[in-house]
Design an enzyme around this catalytic site. Sequence first.
Site, mmCIF file in Angstrom:
data_model
loop_
_atom_site.group_PDB
_atom_site.id
_atom_site.type_symbol
_atom_site.label_atom_id
_atom_site.label_comp_id
_atom_site.label_asym_id
_atom_site.label_seq_id
_atom_site.Cartn_x
_atom_site.Cartn_y
_atom_site.Cartn_z
ATOM 1 N N SER A 15 0.846 -1.200 0.000
ATOM 2 C CA SER A 15 0.000 0.000 0.000
ATOM 3 C C SER A 15 0.877 1.243 0.000
ATOM 4 C CB SER A 15 -0.891 0.006 1.240
ATOM 5 O OG SER A 15 -0.116 0.356 2.370
ATOM 6 N N LYS A 16 0.219 2.388 -0.056
ATOM 7 C CA LYS A 16 0.945 3.662 -0.085
ATOM 8 C C LYS A 16 1.921 3.765 1.076
ATOM 9 C CE LYS A 16 -1.599 6.782 -2.950
ATOM 10 N NZ LYS A 16 -3.048 6.532 -3.017
#
Length: 480
Positions: A254-255
């Site tokens: 994820s980010k």
Amino acid sequence: MAAAVPVRVRLAPSPTGTLHIGTARTAVFNWLFARHLGGAFLLRIEDTDRERSKAEYTENILDGLRWLGLTWDEEPVVQSARIEAHRAAIEQLLEGGHAYRCFASDAELAAMRERQQAEGRAPRYDNLHRDLTPEQQQAYIDEGREAVVRFRIDDGATITWNDLVRGEMRWAGSDLGGDMVIARRAPADAIGDPLYNLVVVVDDAAMAISHVIRGEDHIANTGKQLLLYAALGLTPPQFAHTPLILNQEGRKLSKRDGVTSVGDFRAMGYTAEALVNYMTLLGWSPPEGIGERFSLEQAAAVFSFERVNRAGARFDWDKLNWLNGQVLHGLAAGELRQRLLPLWQARGWGEGASADVAWQEDLCALLGPSLSLLADGVDQAAPFFETPVPDEAALALRADEASRAALSALLEQLPEGPLETEAAQALLGAAATAAGVKKGVLMKGLRAALLGSLKGPDLLTTWLLLHRLGSDRGRIATSL
Ligand code: GLU
């Protein structure tokens, strides 16, 4: 026998952010599958989230795909331009009794979820407004309430499909969260903005998509979408759900993991070839014979979903770096120069004598074999374009008497004009003899003087490159 359905696949990115590595990997699998079967790879820009969608993200996504070599075959479809078709489908579902208006307020829905939580049940819509009488509906309208449109999901339904990656799939209607919202809230005589599952089905059908290939986080959506295909009287495509990309801890990338956008990898100096190669390996095991370093075309020739794993694929930086090194080492000097030149020019390098193409290519031939990232080709080229600041070891060596004597002797005999390998070798020997030191001592001193470090690429080649710029004399002199 029925004629075979033409293979048409699509990538359906939402332009609410830059091109994510997960989306790019989905693109790779779609592209490989289409190319393997001689089908079409299409794009659909899913920009129905008007607030979060931005034109610059669409540009970034298209740019990234182009850079990776994932060419598409038709003008991209823009989802927002198809809203009338989406509304017509909702109309059709309402008329056929497959959908209805739900007037439940946010407060009522929140209270429902709280009740479910207190009873230890999974949150779902309890289908409360499914069978309102016209009078009940009118009462809500008179109250001034607006309505979403919900699609009926029969709790007793069993949805099955043969997933190209995961095999026989079975999903219970009761596990889909209750009747699904397909249009946002709007006055009861209108249809609000159509939502994801509905628009995807309408658009995939309109684009004659034969295979939907996407991440396994969409499996529950596939269950819902298959019910929509049936209710709309449309033939569903086949589905392939690809494994997710996981971080080092085994969680979905994820980010928060930092580098996740294709542009980040590009800026870090990864080549498109290595990145697509690596993304292909994330979840696909190549068959014997093609090894791990291959081009998109080579992978397309042998690609099949049989070799796509079900388990998530852990991101492995070492493997990516290794592949990137393989790509860089395999580039001809001219090609490497093409790629490095913009990075060099961004630093203001490559002016004057160092603008010479042949010189730059020779520098690339020298540095190429030791590069792992393109950015290494900037770091390692630095002392060729700029006078280096000597490190401690180089400074210490400058105080060494034997080394100084040898360098002085070399400086005296250094020609102004061109210098070839053999003459340079002879010169080193002669200067070392004149100073009464071993050639190795002179070589070490020369490296420290030229590069400001005791480490670096092949010394003789380094020296000759700097000699061609006319900068060896000055560097040696300053070091004395
Ligand atoms: N816009 C959706 C996404 O980016 C597309 C999913 C799909 O392929 O249907 O996740």
